[in-house]
Design a protein around this motif. Sequence first.
Motif, PDB file in Angstrom:
ATOM      1  N   ALA A 205       0.818  -1.214   0.000  1.00 40.83           N
ATOM      2  CA  ALA A 205       0.000   0.000   0.000  1.00 40.83           C
ATOM      3  C   ALA A 205       0.853   1.266   0.000  1.00 40.83           C
ATOM      4  N   ILE A 206       2.007   1.199   0.674  1.00 41.35           N
ATOM      5  CA  ILE A 206       2.878   2.368   0.791  1.00 41.35           C
ATOM      6  C   ILE A 206       3.851   2.475  -0.380  1.00 41.35           C
ATOM      7  N   LYS A 207       4.066   1.394  -1.097  1.00 41.66           N
ATOM      8  CA  LYS A 207       5.051   1.330  -2.174  1.00 41.66           C
ATOM      9  C   LYS A 207       4.926   2.437  -3.221  1.00 41.66           C
ATOM     10  N   PRO A 208       3.715   2.874  -3.597  1.00 40.68           N
ATOM     11  CA  PRO A 208       3.602   3.945  -4.609  1.00 40.68           C
ATOM     12  C   PRO A 208       4.291   5.250  -4.242  1.00 40.68           C
ATOM     13  N   ILE A 209       4.652   5.431  -2.962  1.00 45.41           N
ATOM     14  CA  ILE A 209       5.317   6.673  -2.554  1.00 45.41           C
ATOM     15  C   ILE A 209       6.663   6.837  -3.258  1.00 45.41           C
ATOM     16  N   LEU A 210       7.236   5.729  -3.740  1.00 46.33           N
ATOM     17  CA  LEU A 210       8.545   5.781  -4.385  1.00 46.33           C
ATOM     18  C   LEU A 210       8.484   6.265  -5.830  1.00 46.33           C
ATOM     19  N   SER A 211       7.316   6.283  -6.414  1.00 48.96           N
ATOM     20  CA  SER A 211       7.198   6.649  -7.840  1.00 48.96           C
ATOM     21  C   SER A 211       6.144   7.717  -8.086  1.00 48.96           C
ATOM     22  N   LEU A 212       6.005   8.638  -7.156  1.00 49.96           N
ATOM     23  CA  LEU A 212       5.019   9.710  -7.298  1.00 49.96           C
ATOM     24  C   LEU A 212       5.486  10.762  -8.302  1.00 49.96           C
ATOM     25  N   PRO A 213       4.569  11.335  -9.068  1.00 51.92           N
ATOM     26  CA  PRO A 213       4.952  12.429  -9.977  1.00 51.92           C
ATOM     27  C   PRO A 213       5.095  13.742  -9.208  1.00 51.92           C
ATOM     28  N   ALA A 214       5.901  14.636  -9.763  1.00 56.42           N
ATOM     29  CA  ALA A 214       5.984  15.981  -9.181  1.00 56.42           C
ATOM     30  C   ALA A 214       4.712  16.747  -9.517  1.00 56.42           C
ATOM     31  N   HIS A 215       4.345  17.706  -8.668  1.00 57.87           N
ATOM     32  CA  HIS A 215       3.239  18.603  -9.007  1.00 57.87           C
ATOM     33  C   HIS A 215       3.597  19.342 -10.303  1.00 57.87           C
ATOM     34  N   PRO A 216       2.605  19.713 -11.099  1.00 55.36           N
ATOM     35  CA  PRO A 216       2.865  20.266 -12.447  1.00 55.36           C
ATOM     36  C   PRO A 216       3.838  21.437 -12.508  1.00 55.36           C
ATOM     37  N   GLU A 217       3.835  22.302 -11.499  1.00 58.02           N
ATOM     38  CA  GLU A 217       4.656  23.519 -11.574  1.00 58.02           C
ATOM     39  C   GLU A 217       6.040  23.365 -10.950  1.00 58.02           C
ATOM     40  N   VAL A 218       6.309  22.221 -10.325  1.00 53.84           N
ATOM     41  CA  VAL A 218       7.510  22.061  -9.508  1.00 53.84           C
ATOM     42  C   VAL A 218       8.801  22.182 -10.315  1.00 53.84           C
ATOM     43  N   LYS A 219       8.907  21.470 -11.422  1.00 56.26           N
ATOM     44  CA  LYS A 219      10.157  21.472 -12.188  1.00 56.26           C
ATOM     45  C   LYS A 219      10.496  22.873 -12.693  1.00 56.26           C
TER      46      LYS A 219
ATOM     47  N   GLU B 135      15.958   9.164  -2.796  1.00 52.57           N
ATOM     48  CA  GLU B 135      16.695   9.047  -4.053  1.00 52.57           C
ATOM     49  C   GLU B 135      15.782   8.498  -5.156  1.00 52.57           C
ATOM     50  N   SER B 136      15.033   7.443  -4.808  1.00 54.32           N
ATOM     51  CA  SER B 136      14.088   6.873  -5.779  1.00 54.32           C
ATOM     52  C   SER B 136      12.994   7.868  -6.129  1.00 54.32           C
ATOM     53  N   GLN B 137      12.477   8.564  -5.125  1.00 53.84           N
ATOM     54  CA  GLN B 137      11.392   9.520  -5.342  1.00 53.84           C
ATOM     55  C   GLN B 137      11.793  10.619  -6.319  1.00 53.84           C
ATOM     56  N   LEU B 138      12.938  11.251  -6.051  1.00 59.74           N
ATOM     57  CA  LEU B 138      13.351  12.388  -6.874  1.00 59.74           C
ATOM     58  C   LEU B 138      13.759  11.956  -8.281  1.00 59.74           C
ATOM     59  N   LYS B 139      14.380  10.794  -8.394  1.00 60.62           N
ATOM     60  CA  LYS B 139      14.754  10.296  -9.720  1.00 60.62           C
ATOM     61  C   LYS B 139      13.515   9.944 -10.532  1.00 60.62           C
ATOM     62  N   ASN B 140      12.569   9.255  -9.918  1.00 59.08           N
ATOM     63  CA  ASN B 140      11.351   8.874 -10.627  1.00 59.08           C
ATOM     64  C   ASN B 140      10.504  10.083 -11.011  1.00 59.08           C
ATOM     65  N   ALA B 141      10.618  11.159 -10.232  1.00 58.62           N
ATOM     66  CA  ALA B 141       9.871  12.377 -10.537  1.00 58.62           C
ATOM     67  C   ALA B 141      10.604  13.266 -11.538  1.00 58.62           C
ATOM     68  N   GLY B 142      11.853  12.905 -11.885  1.00 53.65           N
ATOM     69  CA  GLY B 142      12.610  13.666 -12.872  1.00 53.65           C
ATOM     70  C   GLY B 142      13.194  14.974 -12.363  1.00 53.65           C
ATOM     71  N   ILE B 143      13.419  15.083 -11.049  1.00 61.57           N
ATOM     72  CA  ILE B 143      13.928  16.344 -10.493  1.00 61.57           C
ATOM     73  C   ILE B 143      15.182  16.141  -9.639  1.00 61.57           C
ATOM     74  N   TYR B 144      15.740  14.949  -9.645  1.00 58.75           N
ATOM     75  CA  TYR B 144      16.891  14.624  -8.785  1.00 58.75           C
ATOM     76  C   TYR B 144      18.067  15.571  -9.025  1.00 58.75           C
ATOM     77  N   ASP B 145      18.420  15.798 -10.282  1.00 56.10           N
ATOM     78  CA  ASP B 145      19.611  16.582 -10.616  1.00 56.10           C
ATOM     79  C   ASP B 145      19.447  18.089 -10.396  1.00 56.10           C
ATOM     80  N   LEU B 146      18.260  18.526 -10.064  1.00 54.46           N
ATOM     81  CA  LEU B 146      18.041  19.957  -9.829  1.00 54.46           C
ATOM     82  C   LEU B 146      18.467  20.380  -8.424  1.00 54.46           C
ATOM     83  N   PHE B 147      18.772  19.411  -7.570  1.00 54.35           N
ATOM     84  CA  PHE B 147      19.153  19.721  -6.190  1.00 54.35           C
ATOM     85  C   PHE B 147      20.671  19.653  -6.019  1.00 54.35           C
ATOM     86  N   ASP B 148      21.192  20.599  -5.238  1.00 57.69           N
ATOM     87  CA  ASP B 148      22.617  20.608  -4.924  1.00 57.69           C
ATOM     88  C   ASP B 148      22.957  19.529  -3.895  1.00 57.69           C
ATOM     89  N   ASP B 149      21.995  19.198  -3.052  1.00 57.34           N
ATOM     90  CA  ASP B 149      22.186  18.126  -2.079  1.00 57.34           C
ATOM     91  C   ASP B 149      20.820  17.601  -1.670  1.00 57.34           C
TER      92      ASP B 149
END
Length: 268
Positions: free
Chosen positions: A130-144, A169-183
Amino acid sequence: MKEFKKSRRNFINKAIALGGLGIVAPSLVFTAKGSSIGVKEEQKYQRPKVLFFDVNETLLDLNAMKKSIGNALGGRPDLVSLWFTTMLQYSLVTTVGNQYHDFGKIGGAALKMVGLNNGVVITDEQAGEAIKPILSLPAHPEVKEALILLKKEGYTLVSFTNSSNKAVESQLKNAGIYDLFDDRLSVEDVGKFKPHYDAYNWAARKMGFESKDCMLIAAHGWDVAGANWAGWQTAFVSRPGQQLFTLANPPEINEKDLLLIAKRLVKM
């Protein structure tokens, strides 16, 4: 009328003199007829040097997980918010008790507790699914777009979450925003969940900044309150269903989405 003009002129001259000394004086509000109707303190915010972002709900859309949690609770989507608050409650219980467990494990335990209170028996395996989907959530439309704008402006961007290092790490990569963070920081490394005071102090030290130079951007009133009490500036993303805690100081910025917040920060 002559006396009023003289008094007002003296006030303005004193205000200019104080301004030259770097002192901010209170400003009077005048009506059309010139009579004062009250005093308000001028607010000036300094530009933060580092922006910390909460992840779940602030950056990521939780709807997919809310659906799976509701299904696990016997088709009761109305119990999802109770599950989340129970998870948060017991994360703080472990912190106060000088213990630490992965946020996902606490979420699973909380799900089983809420289920039992509502006549639904949930196994460990079912809770994990039930909790597993938290790892592959999309970003809100305006976030990127917002993150790209802030990065171009020269801000240091850091994700700061109660989720584990592996999970975020999985969350941000799956949402396509991992590389936008400095840390990317997780309370897993300090062993205390937000909104504990020590979690924010640790994050500031980890990034090499003083508390006054930090700003937390979050969609949770409890997180904004905790950061405020730790001496940080704050920005509240007022996602649907989220409210500020009125016993804490109001945030420096309060907008309905992250892009509006980013545009405010660019102007600071």
